[in-house]
Design an enzyme around this catalytic site. Sequence first.
Site, PDB file in Angstrom:
ATOM      1  N   CYS A   1       2.102   3.121  -0.702  1.00 29.07           N
ATOM      2  CA  CYS A   1       1.311   2.084  -1.381  1.00 29.07           C
ATOM      3  C   CYS A   1       0.239   2.643  -2.311  1.00 29.07           C
ATOM      4  O   CYS A   1       0.020   2.103  -3.398  1.00 29.07           O
ATOM      5  CB  CYS A   1       0.700   1.144  -0.355  1.00 29.07           C
ATOM      6  SG  CYS A   1      -0.365   1.946   0.873  1.00 29.07           S
TER       7      CYS A   1
ATOM      8  N   HIS B   1      -3.926   0.293   4.145  1.00 33.42           N
ATOM      9  CA  HIS B   1      -3.088  -0.076   3.002  1.00 33.42           C
ATOM     10  C   HIS B   1      -3.918  -0.168   1.729  1.00 33.42           C
ATOM     11  O   HIS B   1      -5.110  -0.500   1.771  1.00 33.42           O
ATOM     12  CB  HIS B   1      -2.421  -1.428   3.284  1.00 33.42           C
ATOM     13  CG  HIS B   1      -1.564  -1.920   2.175  1.00 33.42           C
ATOM     14  ND1 HIS B   1      -0.347  -1.367   1.857  1.00 33.42           N
ATOM     15  CD2 HIS B   1      -1.753  -2.944   1.281  1.00 33.42           C
ATOM     16  CE1 HIS B   1       0.187  -2.008   0.834  1.00 33.42           C
ATOM     17  NE2 HIS B   1      -0.640  -2.965   0.464  1.00 33.42           N
TER      18      HIS B   1
ATOM     19  N   ASP C   1       4.748   0.241   2.338  1.00 34.25           N
ATOM     20  CA  ASP C   1       5.885   1.080   2.718  1.00 34.25           C
ATOM     21  C   ASP C   1       5.526   2.553   2.918  1.00 34.25           C
ATOM     22  O   ASP C   1       6.396   3.403   3.001  1.00 34.25           O
ATOM     23  CB  ASP C   1       6.974   0.979   1.649  1.00 34.25           C
ATOM     24  CG  ASP C   1       6.463   1.354   0.256  1.00 34.25           C
ATOM     25  OD1 ASP C   1       5.289   1.774   0.139  1.00 34.25           O
ATOM     26  OD2 ASP C   1       7.231   1.215  -0.719  1.00 34.25           O
TER      27      ASP C   1
END
Length: 292
Positions: free
Chosen positions: A158, A282, A155
Site C-alpha cells: 500500500c 495501512h 495488500d
Amino acid sequence: MSDSEDSPLQALKAAHSKEKKELQAKITALKKSVPNNDKKKKKEITSEIEKLEKDLKDKHAKELEELELKFEVKINEAGDAKHDTQSNGEIEEKVSKVSKKQKRLEKKAADSKRREEAEAEDEAAAATSRATHESESIKEALEKRNLKLYDIAPDGDCLYNAIAHQLSNHSKRILSGANLRAMAADYMKKNPDEFSPFLTDADGEMLNDKKYKEYIQKVEAPSAQGGEWGGDAEIRAISCSCSKRIEVIQPNGQVIVFGEDLKSNDPIVLTYHRHAYALGEHYNSTVSAAAN
C-alpha cells in the site's frame, strides 16, 4: 484408566502426539513467515501461536475426559451383564455419577464458549470505535487541506502504491508500486550509512552488512513474494530519490514530514491508518476534494 486397560486410550494418545507434531511444524512455518524487522507482525504471530497451542491443549483434555466417560459407561454396562449379584440401584448410581460428570463438562464448555464470544464482541466493538475515531480525525485533517481520501488496496504494497498514485498524478509518467519499491531499494543500497543504523532485526539488534543486504532485497520484492512492508525508512528513501516532499497525516492529526528541506507547493500527501484495516497498519493516497 491405564494404557493396558483399554486400547482406545493408546489410539487417542497416538493421535494427540501426531497433532502436536503437526502443530509444531505449523508454528515453525508461521515464525519463518515473519519479516525480520516487522515487530508488529511478530507480535500478531506470537498471539496466534499461543491461541493455537491453547486450543489444542483444551481439545486434548476434552477428548481424554470424554474417553474416560465412555470407559466408565462400558464398565457399568459390563457390570450389568456379568454381575447378577449387583443391584439395579448400584448400577443406576454409577450411571448417574457419569451423567453428572458429563453435564459438568458440558456446562464448563458452554461457559467457556460464552466467555470467548463476549470477549470477541467486546474486542470487535473496541476496534470499531478506534477505527471510527481514527477515520474522523483523518477526514477532518484532510478537509482543512481541501483534500479527500483515495483508497489503496491493503495488500502489503500500500505505501508504494499510494506514492505511485500521487507521483503519477503529479507528472505525465505512469508509475507502479513496483517502480517505487525499486526506487527505494536502489537509494538505500547506495546509502547504507543513512539507514542501517536505524534498522533492527526481530531481536532488536542492528543489521550487519549481510542482513542489511537481505533487507534491501525484501524492500524491492513485492509483498506477495515476501517483500518488506514499507515504513519511515522507505518513505525517506523515496523522498530523497525523487527530491519530493512527502507528508503523512497520522490518526491524531499530526503530520510527519519527509524531505523537510525540500520546498514544494505540491507535496505528496498520504494518510496513515492503524485500526481501519484488518491487516493492520495501512497507507492511503489523497486527491483534491474537488476531484470527481
